[in-house]
Design an enzyme around this catalytic site. Structure first.
Site, PDB file in Angstrom:
ATOM      1  N   ARG A  97       0.839  -1.200   0.000  1.00  0.00           N
ATOM      2  CA  ARG A  97       0.000   0.000   0.000  1.00  0.00           C
ATOM      3  C   ARG A  97       0.874   1.250   0.000  1.00  0.00           C
ATOM      4  O   ARG A  97       1.999   1.247   0.456  1.00  0.00           O
ATOM      5  CB  ARG A  97      -0.897  -0.031   1.248  1.00  0.00           C
ATOM      6  CG  ARG A  97      -2.057   0.958   1.199  1.00  0.00           C
ATOM      7  CD  ARG A  97      -3.001   0.702   2.370  1.00  0.00           C
ATOM      8  NE  ARG A  97      -2.392   1.062   3.639  1.00  0.00           N
ATOM      9  CZ  ARG A  97      -2.532   2.239   4.236  1.00  0.00           C
ATOM     10  NH1 ARG A  97      -3.262   3.179   3.671  1.00  0.00           N
ATOM     11  NH2 ARG A  97      -1.958   2.487   5.397  1.00  0.00           N
ATOM     12  N   LYS A 100       4.495  -7.109  12.564  1.00  0.00           N
ATOM     13  CA  LYS A 100       3.960  -7.369  11.227  1.00  0.00           C
ATOM     14  C   LYS A 100       4.496  -8.669  10.649  1.00  0.00           C
ATOM     15  O   LYS A 100       5.702  -8.865  10.520  1.00  0.00           O
ATOM     16  CB  LYS A 100       4.295  -6.207  10.290  1.00  0.00           C
ATOM     17  CG  LYS A 100       3.669  -6.361   8.898  1.00  0.00           C
ATOM     18  CD  LYS A 100       3.842  -5.110   8.059  1.00  0.00           C
ATOM     19  CE  LYS A 100       3.197  -5.261   6.690  1.00  0.00           C
ATOM     20  NZ  LYS A 100       3.291  -4.030   5.878  1.00  0.00           N
ATOM     21  N   ARG A 119      -1.016   4.225  14.069  1.00  0.00           N
ATOM     22  CA  ARG A 119       0.056   3.880  14.999  1.00  0.00           C
ATOM     23  C   ARG A 119      -0.444   3.987  16.434  1.00  0.00           C
ATOM     24  O   ARG A 119      -1.437   4.677  16.705  1.00  0.00           O
ATOM     25  CB  ARG A 119       1.237   4.854  14.841  1.00  0.00           C
ATOM     26  CG  ARG A 119       1.764   4.990  13.431  1.00  0.00           C
ATOM     27  CD  ARG A 119       2.795   6.085  13.355  1.00  0.00           C
ATOM     28  NE  ARG A 119       3.253   6.330  11.981  1.00  0.00           N
ATOM     29  CZ  ARG A 119       4.082   7.301  11.633  1.00  0.00           C
ATOM     30  NH1 ARG A 119       4.562   8.116  12.564  1.00  0.00           N
ATOM     31  NH2 ARG A 119       4.432   7.462  10.371  1.00  0.00           N
TER      32      ARG A 119
END
Length: 260
Positions: free
Chosen positions: A58, A123, A257
């Site tokens: 993205r 992640k 975040r």
């Protein structure tokens, strides 16, 4: 590299729903499927590649993967006229991936809005959704990258929080078993999504929300938005409770975040 025969075996009867293109190298699985000719039948075209020379995620960011260590693939899904596409589609893709990983007994799976897969806050994978039209049908090329393991010395610029399945599992699934699970989970959820929209999955997504009820900051082109993450709405919008009330964030060049 993915073994086509083992992949078909892992898919079982589900293999009839897909056309499988397995390559050692390509530029970007998403980019190549976006310009490919439309499928001649109802099967879903799948392109899986061991090494992408121009993989992307993205916001036009490079997607970092390592041959033999990462699973990177894209599939081109066709939706009938009148389907709820694209509202919440990337979230459904994330939920399908989460369910597939959970079925393989991967612990600590979380979803970070709008397109990240996490394990205990780090992640492990990402999703890229791109739309194209084929006649009356809207089609979506959905790319997924998942770290199965991390080679010695592997790093991702500006991302010290990367993790792999091998970090949390004694024996991670084979690439073939992982890909088969992901494809089947997507097919099952997209059928429901086409009929009922993202509203059918709101509760399931919010159960896996990495920032549920936590203070967050949204950093983007406009001034930062800070507040408490309330989860997602029936159209995929992110709900943030700020000092001035609830705000809904649908899309844009935005990074979510933890609040400092």
């Amino acid at each position: 590299m993915i073994d086509r025969d083992r992949l078909r075996q892992a898919l079982g009867a589900e293999a009839a729903h897909f056309t499988l293109d397995v390559r050692a190298q390509c530029t970007s699985t998403n980019a190549e499927l976006m310009v490919a000719a439309p499928a001649p039948d109802a099967r879903v075209p799948v392109l899986v590649c061991d090494h992408q020379t121009a993989g992307r995620g993205r916001r036009a960011r490079a997607w970092h993967a390592w041959p033999g260590a990462s699973l990177t693939f894209s599939a081109r899904w066709r939706f009938a006229p009148g389907a709820a596409v694209p509202a919440g589609l990337s979230l459904v893709a994330g939920l399908a991936a989460a369910r597939a990983l959970e079925a393989l007994e991967v612990p600590g799976i979380e979803l970070k809005w709008p397109n990240d897969l996490q394990i205990h806050g780090r992640k492990v994978g990402g999703i890229l959704v791109e739309l194209c039209r084929c006649g009356a049908h809207l089609e979506a090329v959905i790319g997924i990258g998942i770290n199965r393991c991390l080679p010695d010395g592997a790093t991702v610029p500006d991302r010290p929080d990367v993790i792999a399945l091998a970090d949390v599992m004694e024996v991670p699934p084979t690439a073939e078993a992982l890909l088969a699970r992901l494809l089947v989970a997507q097919r099952e959820l997209y059928e429901t999504y086409a009929q009922a929209g993202f509203g059918a999955f709101v509760h399931a997504w919010n159960q896996r929300n990495a920032f549920a009820d936590l203070p967050v900051a949204l950093i983007g082109e406009q001034a930062a938005v800070t507040g408490t993450c309330l989860g997602v709405d029936s159209d995929g919008a992110l709900r943030i409770l700020t000092d001035t009330g609830e705000q809904r964030i649908l899309a844009g060049d935005i990074s979510l975040r933890p609040a400092q």
